[in-house]
Design an enzyme around this catalytic site. Structure first.
Site, short mmCIF file in Angstrom:
data_model
loop_
_atom_site.label_atom_id
_atom_site.label_comp_id
_atom_site.label_asym_id
_atom_site.label_seq_id
_atom_site.Cartn_x
_atom_site.Cartn_y
_atom_site.Cartn_z
N GLY A 150 0.76 -1.22 -0.04
CA GLY A 150 -0.09 -0.02 -0.01
C GLY A 150 0.84 1.31 0.07
O GLY A 150 1.93 1.23 -0.53
N ARG A 151 0.47 2.33 0.72
CA ARG A 151 1.10 3.61 0.75
C ARG A 151 2.44 3.87 1.08
O ARG A 151 3.34 3.95 0.28
CB ARG A 151 0.27 4.59 1.65
N SER A 171 0.16 -9.42 -1.02
CA SER A 171 -0.82 -9.32 0.00
C SER A 171 -2.34 -9.81 -0.27
O SER A 171 -2.27 -10.38 -1.54
CB SER A 171 -1.34 -7.79 0.33
N THR A 230 7.17 -3.10 11.32
CA THR A 230 6.75 -1.78 11.64
C THR A 230 5.39 -1.55 11.52
O THR A 230 4.90 -0.36 11.79
CB THR A 230 7.72 -0.64 10.99
N ARG A 232 2.04 -3.91 12.74
CA ARG A 232 1.44 -4.09 14.11
C ARG A 232 1.75 -5.45 14.41
O ARG A 232 1.73 -6.38 13.64
CB ARG A 232 -0.26 -4.10 13.69
N GLU A 261 1.44 -3.31 24.15
CA GLU A 261 2.07 -1.82 24.40
C GLU A 261 1.58 -1.00 25.24
O GLU A 261 0.53 -0.66 25.58
CB GLU A 261 2.13 -1.20 22.89
N HIS A 285 7.88 1.24 19.30
CA HIS A 285 6.86 1.84 18.34
C HIS A 285 7.16 3.32 18.06
O HIS A 285 6.28 4.11 18.25
CB HIS A 285 5.44 1.60 18.95
#
Length: 319
Positions: A150-151, A171, A230, A232, A261, A285
């Protein structure tokens, strides 16, 4: 109006934007509030809450116990920790902010480079008085496997090509045409984990992606390959991840996100004798955490609050 700014771990919220024009009383919480009861007690007098990403959950059970709350601002335009539908039913407007793609992409590459070039290991060797004990890998000519094009994944692909890497991607809904437009080759999930020298995760967490990467995928990876997440934490089965490192299914792990977290003090990744040693790079994070991105987050939050006060909310999130 009383505004509560949550989870300002670094103590930068008030300096990152001009809050003075709002004419409000502002409470800043630098420490994580914890569970639902603590959140309700701390925010009982808040008309507006500014939440930093998904650090503090707002399920229906919490929202209905905050009768004064009228506006909930989240940094970013997506927050899986907020029950947006419940907020709407309770008359609470939820607004988001803009967020840059570059910070997460940069951290992903920092972790990739650190792992492939044995930066942590070499640092430890030099500090201990040693010299040239390892032979690091290469990016030029290696295969980069991107899970989620994606982005963010597209920007990661561009940098991978600049390093001379062969870029493959997978994906659940990726087409060959979309992959080609990003300079990548679409492959099956199994092929990606089998072929890639570097696997990097850039998927949105949802019901279809939770636990998407498991032991079978990690076992397919080359023993010389590295994995970076990076995105989830729950996207990867954490039990399988521990086994992959402990049993050396993979050469290295770069991780910025976790199942829970902040990371619990007794978590295996925090132990002094944690599996992997310098083959594991951890960050707390920090993918979205940069000075510029915080200015965007908090600047937009001020705009959101002002617009809401004027009766014309902006960047409203819907379920």
């Amino acid at each position: 109006m009383r505004i509560a700014i949550l989870d300002d771990y670094q103590g930068v919220a008030l300096d990152a934007a001009d809050w003075s024009a709002l004419g409000a009383d502002i409470d800043v919480f630098r420490e994580h509030l914890g569970g639902g009861d603590a959140v309700v007690a701390a925010l009982a007098d808040a008309d507006v809450v500014v939440a930093m990403r998904e650090r503090t959950p707002f399920p229906r059970a919490v929202l209905r116990r905050l009768p004064r709350l009228r506006l909930l601002v989240t940094t970013g335009m997506r927050n899986a920790a907020i029950d947006v539908a419940a907020a709407s039913e309770l008359g609470i407007v939820v607004c988001g902010t803009r967020s840059g793609a570059a910070p997460t992409v940069e951290l992903a590459w920092a972790l990739i480079l650190g792992l492939v070039r044995d930066v942590a290991s070499d640092d430890a060797v030099v500090r201990a008085g040693g010299w040239q004990t390892s032979v690091p890998g290469d990016l030029d000519g290696a295969t980069l496997g991107i899970v989620g094009l994606g982005r963010l994944g597209k920007r990661v692909a561009t940098i991978g090509r600049a390093f001379g890497m062969d870029v493959i991607a997978w994906s659940p809904n990726l087409t060959a045409e979309r992959a080609a437009d990003a300079g990548a080759t679409a492959v099956t999930k199994a092929e990606l984990f089998e072929r890639a020298d570097v696997v990097t995760i850039h998927l949105v967490l949802g019901e279809t992606t939770r636990g998407l990467i498991g032991a079978d995928d990690l076992r397919r990876m080359r023993r010389t390959a590295v994995l970076v997440n990076t995105s989830r934490g729950p996207i990867i089965d954490e039990t399988a991840l521990l086994q992959a490192i402990a049993e050396r299914w993979i050469a290295g792990l770069g991780v910025d996100v976790y199942q829970t977290e902040p990371l619990p003090a007794d978590h295996w990744l925090r132990r002094p004798d944690a599996p992997g040693g310098t083959r594991v790079l951890r960050s707390p994070h920090m993918g979205y955490v940069t000075r510029a991105n915080y200015r965007t987050f908090y600047g937009d939050a001020v705009e959101d609050i002002a617009a809401f006060g004027a009766g014309a909310p902006v960047r409203v999130l819907t379920s």
